[in-house]
Design an enzyme around this catalytic site. Structure first.
Site, PDB file in Angstrom:
ATOM      1  N   LYS A  84       0.637   7.733   2.531  1.00  0.00           N
ATOM      2  CA  LYS A  84       0.081   7.183   3.770  1.00  0.00           C
ATOM      3  C   LYS A  84       1.205   6.716   4.690  1.00  0.00           C
ATOM      4  O   LYS A  84       2.188   6.124   4.239  1.00  0.00           O
ATOM      5  CB  LYS A  84      -0.861   6.029   3.409  1.00  0.00           C
ATOM      6  CG  LYS A  84      -1.631   5.417   4.564  1.00  0.00           C
ATOM      7  CD  LYS A  84      -2.594   4.367   4.021  1.00  0.00           C
ATOM      8  CE  LYS A  84      -3.288   3.577   5.109  1.00  0.00           C
ATOM      9  NZ  LYS A  84      -4.196   2.546   4.544  1.00  0.00           N
ATOM     10  N   SER A 159      -8.579   2.275   6.422  1.00  0.00           N
ATOM     11  CA  SER A 159      -7.525   2.901   7.194  1.00  0.00           C
ATOM     12  C   SER A 159      -6.888   4.106   6.519  1.00  0.00           C
ATOM     13  O   SER A 159      -6.094   4.808   7.127  1.00  0.00           O
ATOM     14  CB  SER A 159      -6.442   1.873   7.514  1.00  0.00           C
ATOM     15  OG  SER A 159      -5.803   1.405   6.336  1.00  0.00           O
ATOM     16  N   SER A 183      -9.534  -0.680   2.852  1.00  0.00           N
ATOM     17  CA  SER A 183      -8.966   0.586   3.328  1.00  0.00           C
ATOM     18  C   SER A 183      -8.749   1.653   2.272  1.00  0.00           C
ATOM     19  O   SER A 183      -8.408   2.785   2.611  1.00  0.00           O
ATOM     20  CB  SER A 183      -7.645   0.327   4.056  1.00  0.00           C
ATOM     21  OG  SER A 183      -7.874  -0.376   5.245  1.00  0.00           O
TER      22      SER A 183
END
Length: 472
Positions: A84, A159, A183
């Site tokens: 990520k 997220s 997230s």
């Protein structure tokens, strides 16, 4: 190579080196010599290219190494994956999903990146996230959103939306995700994946987390199978055991012990769950009772100010990023942060004098949450208060007062576990929306209860295998 269109969705599953393997299965095939690690990396890169024109999940591509990684070292040796884009990976820029600065290549791996690499994965690049991970959807003010592979008109969550979209579409078997308010679990629920948020401290913390007055962030992965989540956690524990938490060890299936599970269909802050989500949770409770577990209503009596306090803390994080952003790049300008980030910042500045009380009350949430577990081994709840929204519903371009109201009535379950530091897992339910989108359910446990969470997840997965996008 082209993507497979499924009504209004897309996936990359095909007859190549990856096949329909999860990460454990692919690593086993590589270990046995049935598949080459370089071949797996090459085919994954082709799968990513096939779907990403639709999904827009990738921020940075990295060329697969000629050797495909380091087969023989680690539980996921040779398995292609992504990191990520809020975590440093040496040689790749870290952009945090923001237009407020120009990202520069990282000089070193972040602590978690080193832990992740110890599993043997081959990193093919970095996935997109909303600015600084503040939003439960991966959408932007001036760029294309990340799209849900089950239906590209809907959010992939946030997220860790980029990671979830790639894994759900079959581009890679698992990918890095992290969770500061849901997230990992939110995009897992939106995309029909398994998403385990570990206990605070179970996985190596990054430097930024250690500096927070209340560390709410945990790293992990999103995957298509429970055994991948279990294998990752066992490998993370082998890399660095936590001296104070009970060991998880290798979890390979359900336990014989029957559990007492508390049922929480509506949020502790009073937000009502929508019909489809409530049906998924109640059906999961019925399945658990059929399997011999005891399921009874539970009560989580958090402070009525919890939502406002979490929002204040969320705003404080945006303020701190704006104040220290030059550490990310000398050209950082908080005024170029997106409207959600700026709105959070302004909301905090209006209440900053209340910070000591906010922190005190948030820390005390652990007492009320522990009381909710009296007589129960786990709690069962929705992941989110309503089903996955269409793109645009939570866009940062929505006026801030309206947007924050929408977010708070959507993300109504996950933040408590971040504040308290307890583990929880999102699992695909047997239900789907009218548009065929997944609906997730969540189990939460006491600190250190990851083994119990994984055992119940294995049992539900075996009882009714998770829906597969390639079967649509």
């Amino acid at each position: 190579m082209t993507a497979f269109e499924i009504r209004t969705g897309v996936h990359a599953f095909r007859d190549d080196a990856l096949g329909e393997h999860d990460a454990v299965g692919l690593a086993d095939a590589i270990r046995r010599g049935e598949v080459g690690a370089a071949e797996a990396a090459r085919d994954a890169a082709e799968r990513v290219r096939a779907v990403d024109a639709r999904l827009r999940a990738v921020e940075v591509h990295s060329s697969p190494p000629a050797s495909g990684g380091a087969p023989g070292g680690g539980v996921f040796a040779g398995v292609p994956t992504f990191v990520k884009d809020n975590t440093d990976y040496r040689g790749l820029p870290t952009g945090h999903g923001s237009s407020a600065f120009r990202p520069r290549p990282a000089r070193n791996h972040a602590p978690f990146a080193r832990q992740f690499l110890s599993t043997g994965v081959t990193v093919l690049g970095k996935t997109r996230l909303p600015e600084f991970g503040f939003s439960p959807t991966t959408e932007y003010e001036g760029a294309e959103p990340v799209r849900n592979p089950w239906h590209t008109g809907y959010s992939a969550g946030g997220s860790s939306g980029g990671s979830a979209a790639l894994v759900a579409a079959g581009a890679v078997p698992l990918a890095h995700a992290n969770d500061g308010g849901g997230s990992i679990r939110i995009p897992a629920a939106c995309c029909g994946l398994v998403g385990l948020k570990p206990t605070r401290g179970r996985v190596v913390a990054n430097a930024q987390s250690r500096m927070l007055p209340l560390d709410i962030v945990a790293d992990g992965v999103v995957s298509r199978s429970v055994r991948d989540a279990a294998a990752f956690l066992a490998a993370a524990e082998a890399y660095r055991p936590h001296p104070k938490l009970p060991p998880v060890g290798s979890v390979e299936g359900p336990a014989k012990r029957r559990l007492r599970i508390g049922l929480l269909p509506d949020s502790p802050n009073g937000v009502r769950t929508d019909t489809a989500t409530r049906a998924a949770v109640l059906a999961t409770g019925e399945a658990l009772e059929r399997l011999g577990h005891t399921v009874e209503p539970a009560v989580v009596a958090v402070d009525p100010r919890f939502t406002d306090d979490f929002l204040a803390y969320w705003g404080m994080l945006s303020f701190l990023i704006g104040a220290t952003g030059r550490s990310l790049g000398s050209d950082f300008d908080w005024r170029r942060m997106d409207p959600l980030s700026r709105g959070l910042r302004e909301s905090y500045l209006a209440v900053w004098r209340q910070t000591p009380g906010v922190l005190r009350r948030l820390r005390s949430t652990a007492v009320a949450y522990a009381a909710a577990f009296r007589g129960f081994d786990l709690l069962l709840s929705p992941v989110l208060a309503h089903t996955t929204p269409r793109l645009g519903h939570l866009s940062p371009t929505v006026p801030y007062p309206q947007l924050i109201e929408r977010i708070l009535t959507y993300v109504a379950f996950t933040p408590v576990d971040n504040v308290v530091g307890t583990p929880s897992i999102s699992l695909p339910s047997a239900h789907a929306t009218d548009d065929g989108l997944p609906v997730g359910v969540m189990f939460a446990g006491r600190p250190g209860a990851e083994r119990t969470l994984l055992e119940i997840a294995f049992e539900l997965e075996a009882d009714r295998p998770f829906r597969r996008i390639q079967d649509l």
